[in-house]
Design a protein around this motif. Structure first.
Motif, mmCIF file in Angstrom:
data_model
loop_
_atom_site.group_PDB
_atom_site.id
_atom_site.type_symbol
_atom_site.label_atom_id
_atom_site.label_comp_id
_atom_site.label_asym_id
_atom_site.label_seq_id
_atom_site.Cartn_x
_atom_site.Cartn_y
_atom_site.Cartn_z
ATOM 1 N N LEU A 599 -42.591 29.162 11.273
ATOM 2 C CA LEU A 599 -42.845 28.471 12.483
ATOM 3 C C LEU A 599 -41.500 28.080 12.873
ATOM 4 C CD1 LEU A 599 -45.465 25.389 11.444
ATOM 5 C CD2 LEU A 599 -45.510 27.805 12.873
ATOM 6 N N SER A 604 -41.244 32.253 16.061
ATOM 7 C CA SER A 604 -42.727 31.669 16.688
ATOM 8 C C SER A 604 -42.153 32.422 17.862
ATOM 9 C CB SER A 604 -42.794 30.406 16.528
ATOM 10 O OG SER A 604 -41.829 29.572 16.236
ATOM 11 N N GLU A 615 -49.608 29.456 20.417
ATOM 12 C CA GLU A 615 -48.994 29.047 19.537
ATOM 13 C C GLU A 615 -49.836 27.905 18.513
ATOM 14 O OE1 GLU A 615 -46.860 25.393 21.184
ATOM 15 O OE2 GLU A 615 -45.060 27.161 21.951
ATOM 16 N N GLU A 619 -49.978 27.469 13.880
ATOM 17 C CA GLU A 619 -49.490 27.071 13.340
ATOM 18 C C GLU A 619 -50.693 27.335 12.153
ATOM 19 O OE1 GLU A 619 -48.348 23.478 12.497
ATOM 20 O OE2 GLU A 619 -47.354 24.651 14.362
#
Length: 756
Positions: A599, A604, A615, A619
């Motif tokens: 992250l 990312s 995203e 996650e």
């Protein structure tokens, strides 16, 4: 369970009859593997024979262009593959996919269908075998029962598997002489999020092939009589390490059955220190097992090339011929599955855990990665004069840049609770990602950066004559030919090493799918190639093709930018750790810390910019990894608790009781019980300390299970539970040393190592 159970198993092993199979024969001779190769694969050749030519041509065009498959084409393929499968006794088909749980998944559906027709109001039901294009293209497993990292809840159950047309369908043995048709697939949620390893791998391949082709078109000469490159392929070869132990002894080790590794057990006096197992003679039973594995995999089109003993007792390796990445990943997963299946028939158990036995080498999955053109040219082949091969140098510095910028993401891609036991254990690369190039390439890059000629003595190329990219070595023995030496030595301590015309990602764990680490490598290099492409365009201005001066300018820039990631020394030393910290390289010693790097904004942003992850998917993947790590450690903790309470301490109590009875008997006849008393005094402190450890483990396990946040649970498991497991093991191993053998209930290392 006692020592008698162990003895019975060993006696049974010694008197067991060996399994024998007959290899396929033709005209009285054993068929070579080339003649059975791909026999159970519905590949392009089989498809071309069975489909009408216009249909096959349309399918090939749609796959090549990445277009959705037409439903009429799908129906034709489904009918053809059904006929082919039924001819080979298939009864079921299955969409075969790679969920986020370190395994493959399958659901079997029968070809059987009922057809109902009405005649004068009377229903007539007939049975027939069918397989439609819609059944081929997609299926619907329960998405709520697989890891999703919070993207799906229990009541949001719908998910889809979709046929990956890049991977051929194949048959595997079912029960009672039947076969099952497998359809390689991706797995997505109802809303289209990736719930598997393969989807993101395919996305990363799209990113790197596009970026590589864009760069190549900037430097390829525009010549009318020379066709330009139209396609780039990422290639992969996975060296699979594994252990084989007798299945009966395995059945007596609850820790091996539940956790895949031994949670207690001391080394025997002789294990791997004599350095005589590596490349030693393969045990007869193991060799027979390997041979059958190779035969069955050849039928599936898996090109295994090499087999040999590895360093540790009972440890082995199988290595394939390199293939295109998607196929190579599928074939590695098939290889692992086939090793399990066939070894079971030989009453062996195949262990893929990275560290099943403490104190001897663990297992990895060395991923050998490269890029090739549609003309078969390896873009990472240096040639005899790499300093003049600007195409090679551009792709070399692209790899260096990708690893330099996203080394922590690569470390995260190989992180797991099991691989933590292996990385940095003086047998495998450490958790610090660096790149080894070898003396020649290192000198070439230094010379280009400094604007001077290559020093051939430093590069190691000043010998009798060049041989391709390396040199020859005179062995000083007239009857022996000169050795063709490779361009670089091998650095087995490096996590990411250049090995002639490819990079070897050595940090990958043996039991994990190669998909995730290869996806991360593809993505990192694709991002670097995009940067290099932008710099080339800026440097070349209005020119259609970058000149050699333009290329050299960009190459020099990236040599300087990536110098910190290059390391030619011993990665095991403390000095390198200190040096890596000075260079600003991430030093990640455990998985939870590595997972957090996914992250990091630079990582990312790179993955989402390339459309490899959304995203939400990234996650989700982070939480899945943390959750799995915590669960793995908690399961080990609970398993160890059970072993200590039900096996280890009772064995120690029984032995101490016998010593106490003996001491009383001696005193009854006025003889000092000095040996018995000494032994009791040795045992008792370990038993007291182990009881305290049991109480600690019980409390830590309860607290860990109560933590609902996956990230917090992973940290707690790493920093509190895992050290307590190791402390308890030390005490249990001491008791194994002091307790009489007849009382010890679990097979010991020397028995596990010596019954093949």
């Amino acid at each position: 369970m006692s020592q008698q159970a162990r003895s019975n198993v060993i006696n049974e092993v010694l008197n067991r009859k060996h399994r024998h199979i007959d290899f396929p024969e033709r005209n009285g001779r054993t068929e070579p593997l080339s003649e059975v190769f791909g026999r159970n694969v519905f590949g392009l050749e089989e498809m071309a024979e069975r489909l009408p030519k216009p249909v096959f041509k349309s399918f090939s065009t749609q796959v090549r262009k990445g277009e959705p498959l037409d439903r009429l084409i799908a129906d034709a393929i489904a009918h053809a593959v059904k006929v082919w499968a039924l001819e080979r006794n298939a009864t079921h088909f299955s969409h075969w996919f790679q969920p986020l749980n370190d395994s493959t998944a399958e659901k079997h559906d029968s070809f059987l269908t009922l057809s109902t027709q009405f005649d004068n109001g009377i229903a007539k039901v007939s049975a027939l075998e069918t397989f439609s294009g819609s059944e081929l293209l997609q299926s619907e497993p329960d998405a709520s029962s697989f890891p999703s990292g919070g993207m799906r809840t229990t009541f949001e159950a719908r998910g889809y598997t979709i046929w990956d047309t890049m991977s051929p369908m194949f048959l595997q043995e079912g029960p009672h002489g039947t076969m099952i048709l497998y359809v390689p697939s991706v797995f997505i949620s109802y809303n289209g999020e990736a719930l598997d390893e393969k989807s993101v791998l395919l996305r990363s391949l799209s990113a790197i092939t596009t970026a590589a082709l864009d760069v190549l078109h900037l430097i390829e000469p525009l010549e009318e009589d020379v066709a330009r490159t139209k396609k780039i392929y990422a290639t992969l070869g996975t060296e699979q390490e594994y252990f084989l132990i007798d299945r009966a002894l395995y059945a007596l080790r609850p820790d091996l059955k539940i956790c895949g590794r031994t949670l207690l057990g001391g080394l025997p006096p002789r294990h791997q220190q004599m350095e005589d197992h590596y490349f030693g003679k393969i045990p007869t039973r193991v060799l027979a097992c390997m041979s059958e594995i190779e035969l069955e995999l050849a039928k599936l089109g898996v090109p295994l090339k090499t087999r040999h003993n590895e360093v540790a007792p009972c440890q082995f390796e199988a290595a394939p011929i390199f293939e295109e990445v998607v196929l190579a990943v599928d074939h590695n997963l098939l290889t692992m599955d086939m090793m399990h299946r066939v070894s079971h028939k030989y009453k062996l158990r195949c262990l893929f855990h990275e560290k099943p036995f403490k104190g001897v080498n663990g297992s990895g999955k060395h991923c050998n990665w490269s890029l090739s053109t549609d003309r078969g040219e390896n873009l990472l082949s240096p040639s005899a004069h790499p300093e003049k091969n600007y195409r090679f140098l551009i792709f070399l510095v692209a790899v260096l840049k990708g690893v330099h910028d996203h080394g922590d993401a690569l470390r995260a891609a190989v992180a797991s609770a099991s691989n933590d036991h292996r990385l940095g254990a003086q047998e495998a690369p450490p958790g610090i990602i660096s790149v080894f190039l070898g003396s020649q390439l290192n000198e070439v890059l230094n010379a280009l950066e400094e604007g001077r000629p290559v020093n051939k003595l430093l590069a190691g190329t000043e010998t009798t004559r060049m041989h391709i990219a390396g040199t020859t070595v005179d062995l000083k023995v007239a009857s022996l030919p000169k050795l063709n030496r490779d361009m670089t030595d091998r650095n087995r301590t490096s996590p990411f090493a250049f090995t002639g015309n490819k990079f070897e990602f050595r940090a990958v764990g043996s039991k994990q799918s190669p998909s995730f680490p290869v996806m991360m490598l593809n993505s990192a290099v694709a991002s670097a190639l995009m940067e290099i492409g932008a710099d080339l365009k800026k440097q070349m201005g209005d020119r259609k093709i970058a000149s050699e001066e333009d290329q050299l300018h960009v190459i020099k820039k990236y040599i300087k930018l990536t110098k910190n990631i290059r390391f030619e020394g011993d990665n095991y030393t403390e000095e390198w750790t200190n040096e890596a910290i000075k260079r600003g390289l991430p030093v990640l010693k455990n998985s939870p810390d590595a997972f957090k790097c996914l992250l990091r904004a630079e990582n990312s942003n790179m993955l989402t910019r390339l459309n490899v992850f959304t995203e939400a998917e990234l996650e989700s993947r982070y939480h899945i990894l943390c959750e799995k790590y915590a669960k793995d450690v908690i399961i080990e903790c609970q398993t160890l608790l059970s072993l200590l309470i039900q096996h280890v301490l009772p064995a120690a109590f029984s032995y101490r009781h016998e010593l106490s009875k003996s001491a009383c008997s001696m005193r009854a006849v006025n003889i000092d019980a000095i040996p018995e008393n000494k032994w009791i005094s040795q045992l008792t402190p370990f038993m007291v300390d182990l009881q305290k450890s049991i109480d600690d483990l019980d409390l830590l396990s309860s607290k860990a299970q109560a933590i609902e946040n996956a990230v917090e649970a992973a940290d707690y498991a790493c920093y509190r539970v895992a050290p307590a497991i190791e402390s308890a093991r030390v005490l249990a191993d001491q008791l194994e040393r002091w307790v009489a053998d007849k009382y010890w209930p679990l097979p010991k290392y020397h028995e596990l190592f010596s019954t093949l």
